[in-house]
Design a protein around this motif. Sequence first.
Motif, PDB file in Angstrom:
ATOM      1  N   GLU A  37      -9.877  23.108  22.978  1.00 41.16           N
ATOM      2  CA  GLU A  37     -10.167  22.151  24.045  1.00 41.16           C
ATOM      3  C   GLU A  37      -9.061  21.119  24.191  1.00 41.16           C
ATOM      4  OE1 GLU A  37     -14.323  21.057  23.302  1.00 41.16           O
ATOM      5  OE2 GLU A  37     -14.839  22.785  24.534  1.00 41.16           O
ATOM      6  N   SER A  38      -9.393  19.823  24.018  1.00 38.77           N
ATOM      7  CA  SER A  38      -8.355  18.817  24.260  1.00 38.77           C
ATOM      8  C   SER A  38      -7.240  18.873  23.214  1.00 38.77           C
ATOM      9  CB  SER A  38      -8.967  17.418  24.303  1.00 38.77           C
ATOM     10  OG  SER A  38      -9.580  17.143  23.073  1.00 38.77           O
ATOM     11  N   ASN A 178     -12.483  18.551  20.134  1.00 36.74           N
ATOM     12  CA  ASN A 178     -13.800  18.002  19.848  1.00 36.74           C
ATOM     13  C   ASN A 178     -14.586  18.801  18.826  1.00 36.74           C
ATOM     14  OD1 ASN A 178     -13.518  16.625  22.801  1.00 36.74           O
ATOM     15  ND2 ASN A 178     -14.834  15.508  21.406  1.00 36.74           N
ATOM     16  N   GLY A 179     -13.963  19.816  18.275  1.00 39.56           N
ATOM     17  CA  GLY A 179     -14.640  20.563  17.225  1.00 39.56           C
ATOM     18  C   GLY A 179     -15.791  21.420  17.712  1.00 39.56           C
ATOM     19  N   ASN A 180     -15.823  21.709  19.033  1.00 39.60           N
ATOM     20  CA  ASN A 180     -16.872  22.601  19.527  1.00 39.60           C
ATOM     21  C   ASN A 180     -16.554  24.040  19.210  1.00 39.60           C
ATOM     22  OD1 ASN A 180     -18.356  20.562  20.589  1.00 39.60           O
ATOM     23  ND2 ASN A 180     -17.410  20.697  22.597  1.00 39.60           N
TER      24      ASN A 180
END
Lengths: 367, 422
Positions: A37-38, A178-180
Motif C-alpha cells: 500500500e502506501s 498500513n500492515g494490511n
Amino acid sequence: MAEARQITTIQAAAILISTIIGVGVLPLPLFAVHAAESGAPFITFISALVAMASLVLVSVLGMRFPSQTIGQYSETIIGKWPGRIGSIMVIAFFAILTSLAAREFGEVVITAVLPRTPLEVTVTVMLLLAAISTRNNITTFAYIHFFYFPLLLGPALLITVLALKNADTINLLPIWGNGNIGIKGTIDGILTIASLFQSAFVLAIVIPSMRRPNRALRASIWGMVISGGLYVTIVLATVSVFGSEEIKNLLWPTLELAKATSLPANVLERLDAAFLAVWVTAVFTTLFSTYFFTVTELGNLFHLKDHKMLSFFLLPIVFLVAMLPQNILQMYEVIRNIGQMGLIITIGYPAFLLIIAWVRGKRGDRT
Amino acid sequence: MGAREAGGSDLNARAWCKSALALIALLSSVPLLTGCWDRLEIEDRAVVLGISVDAIDPSEAEKEDEITHLRGSYLEPGGSMIRLGVQIAVPGRIPLGPGEGGGSGQGSSKRTVWVMDVPGYTIDDALMNLQQQLSGQLFFGHLRVIVVSESLARKGIQNLNDYLRRNSQLRRMAWMMVTKGKALDLMKSAPELERVPTLYLMSTMDSAVRMGKFPTNYVGMYWSRASKKGQEGFLPYVEMKKEQNIELKGMAYFKKDRMVGVTKPFEIATYMVIKGLNPAGYRAFVRLGNPERTVMVYATSRKSKINVDIRNGLPHFDVNIFTELNLEEKVSNELTVNRSSLLREVGKQNEKALLSSVESLIEQTKQAHSDIFGFGEYVRAMKPGYWRTHVKSKEAWQEMYPRITVDFHIHSRIRRIGMKAR
C-alpha cells in the motif's frame, strides 16, 4: 573473444539502464501497492536491493573470468555438461522473458492505443525489430543502448516530475505501509518487482567485451542506482498523486499518471501519447537485450563463430511462446510466476557458480 | 556475411543465403504494407463532448430496443434504468476562431452539437443502443463533462465509474457534476456565451476553480478520493437557471458511490477554509454590533494545518486555520474604517463567524457518515498503529467518523481596505 574490447564503463551502465527500464514500468506501481500500500516506494527500493544482488554476483563472476561469458565460465567452474545444462536453463529463461515482454507490449498497445490492430502484428513487428537488431555485434549493441538511454531517461523523469505537482504527501504515509498485507504478500511483491530488474543479467555477456572488465561492478552499481532510482520515483509519483487505494483499480497506473499529467500552460493536455512513444523505445531496448543474450549465448553453446543465423531461427519459437497466455490476467499470472522463478536463475545460479569457483579456486586468465 | 572466401560449394551457399535474405526482407515488409488497422477518419467518428445520465422508471423498458439483450431472456439485467444523453460534435460546424463561421448567437450554438438520448440498463447498454442508430463510431477522447442527475447519484454511480475507468479513451481531466433535476437538460442547453454548450459547462467549472469558487476536482481526483479508505468523494452540485446558464449550488458529498447530501454554496468556502485551499474566492458578511455596522470581507489566502492525536480512544483533530482578508464593502456610513483596531475587531468577528460555519459543516457531514475532508487519511497516515487496531477498513471509518472530535483554532487578519480611506 575475437572482437576488440571496446565497451566503456559508461556504456555498460547505459546498457543496464536501458535494459532494466522496460515494459514493467506500466504495472510497476500496481505490483508495489499490492505489496505494501502506501509503503510502495520503500518496497520498490528493497526490491531494487534484491535485484542488485544478482548484478553484483554477475559482476564479481565476470571480473573473476574477465574474458569469458557466463556460458563459457560455467563450464570451467562446474564442468562441461553441468555447465551446459545451466546455460540451457538461462537461455530458455531469457527466451521466455523476451516472449513475455513482447506479449505484454502487445496487450498494452491493443488495449490503450490500437484496439483493432491484431495482437500478432504488434508482437511480430516488435520481435522482428529486435531480431534484426541482434544481427549486430556486441559493440553495436552497446552503441544502440547508449544512443537510446538518454531518450528514455529524460522524458520519463520529466513526466514524473511534472506529475508531482498534483502530489499529496499524505498518500505516502506511513512509509512502511498500513500492515494490511501480510508478510507473505509483501515478500511476494518484493520478488515480483525484483524480477522486473532481472533482464540486467545481460551484463554477463557484456563484461568480456568491456575495455576494463574490473570496472564491471562500478557500472552495475551506477546502472542500478539510476534505473532503481527511476523506478522508485515513478512509484513515488504515482502513489502520491493517486493514493494507494485508487492504484488498485488501475491496470497500468503509470500510463494513467501520464494521462493525468499535462505540460505547463496546457501545451499538451495529456502526456500519455508522449509517454507511450518513450515507452515503446524502452520496450525495444529491453527486448533487444534479452533477445541478444539468448542468441549469443545459444551461439556460444553450440560453439558457433557467428550468432547471426540464430536471430531469425529463434523468432518463431519466441513468437509462439508469446502467444501462449490465454488472456491478460493469465499473462500477468505467468509473468509473476516466471519472474519469481527466474530469480533462482538470475540470483541463485550465479551465487552457486561463485561459491563453487571459490571452493575449487577457479579463475579466468587475466588480460 | 561474406568475409570468408572459399570454393564453389561455399559460393553456392552464399547465393542461397542471399536469396533467403531477400525473401526475409520481402516478408518483413508485409506487415507494413497492410496500412493502419485503426485508421478512422474524423468524419467517421462521433466525437462525444458531454454525457448526461438520468435515472428513469423501469417501466420505460418497453421503449428500449433489443440490442444488447432480448427482452424476457434470462440475460436481462433488470433493476433500475438510466437515460443516457450525449452531446456529439458536428464535424466542420465548430468554428475554430472568433471570426470563422459567423456564429449568430443562439442559433449557431444549437447546430454545433447534436444531442441524443437513449434508455438502457447500464452505461454500455445505453451506448450500444445509441451506436445502433448512429453512423459514426462513438469516440470519447474529447469527453469533457459528465453530468449525473441527483436522483441517480443518490442511487449510486458505481456502474458509471466502472465504465469510465475501463475505457481507455477517457481523460481523467474531465469534469463530473451532479445536477438538480434532469441531467439531459444540461446537454440540451444552449448558453449564449460559448458556441459549444459542453465547453461552456467546462469553462464554468474551470473558471470557478480559478476564482476560488470550487476546489480542483476533476473526475480522476474524485475517483482517487472516493477510493481512499479514510476519505469520501465529492462532486460539484449544479442547477440550470432560466437563461440556460448553470449555477454552482454546492458540493454533493458521497458515501462510497452513493450521494448522501449536498452543501450550501457558501459551505464550499467553508470546506476550502478547512483544507486551506487557495485561491480564496468567497465573500462573507461580518457584523460589528447592529446590522448597520456590517462589512463584507473576502479572503485572499488561507492556510490550514491538521494535527491528529488519540484522546479517550478516539481520534481528535486540531485544525489550525489562518486566513488573510481584505475589506470590500460596508453597509452604511455608521461605521468609519480608519483605525487599525477596528480591523482587528473585524478579524475577531470573522473568526467567530467562521468557527460556527466550519462546525456546522463538520456536523452535517458527520450525520451523513461522509468524511469529505479526509480526516481518516490523517489517522491512517499519522497514527498507523491506531488505524491498524481500530479502523482498518473504509466501512469502519465511516462508522467512526461521527464520533471523532475536531477543535478549530482560527486566526483571521485584515490586511487591506481598498481605495477608500474611511
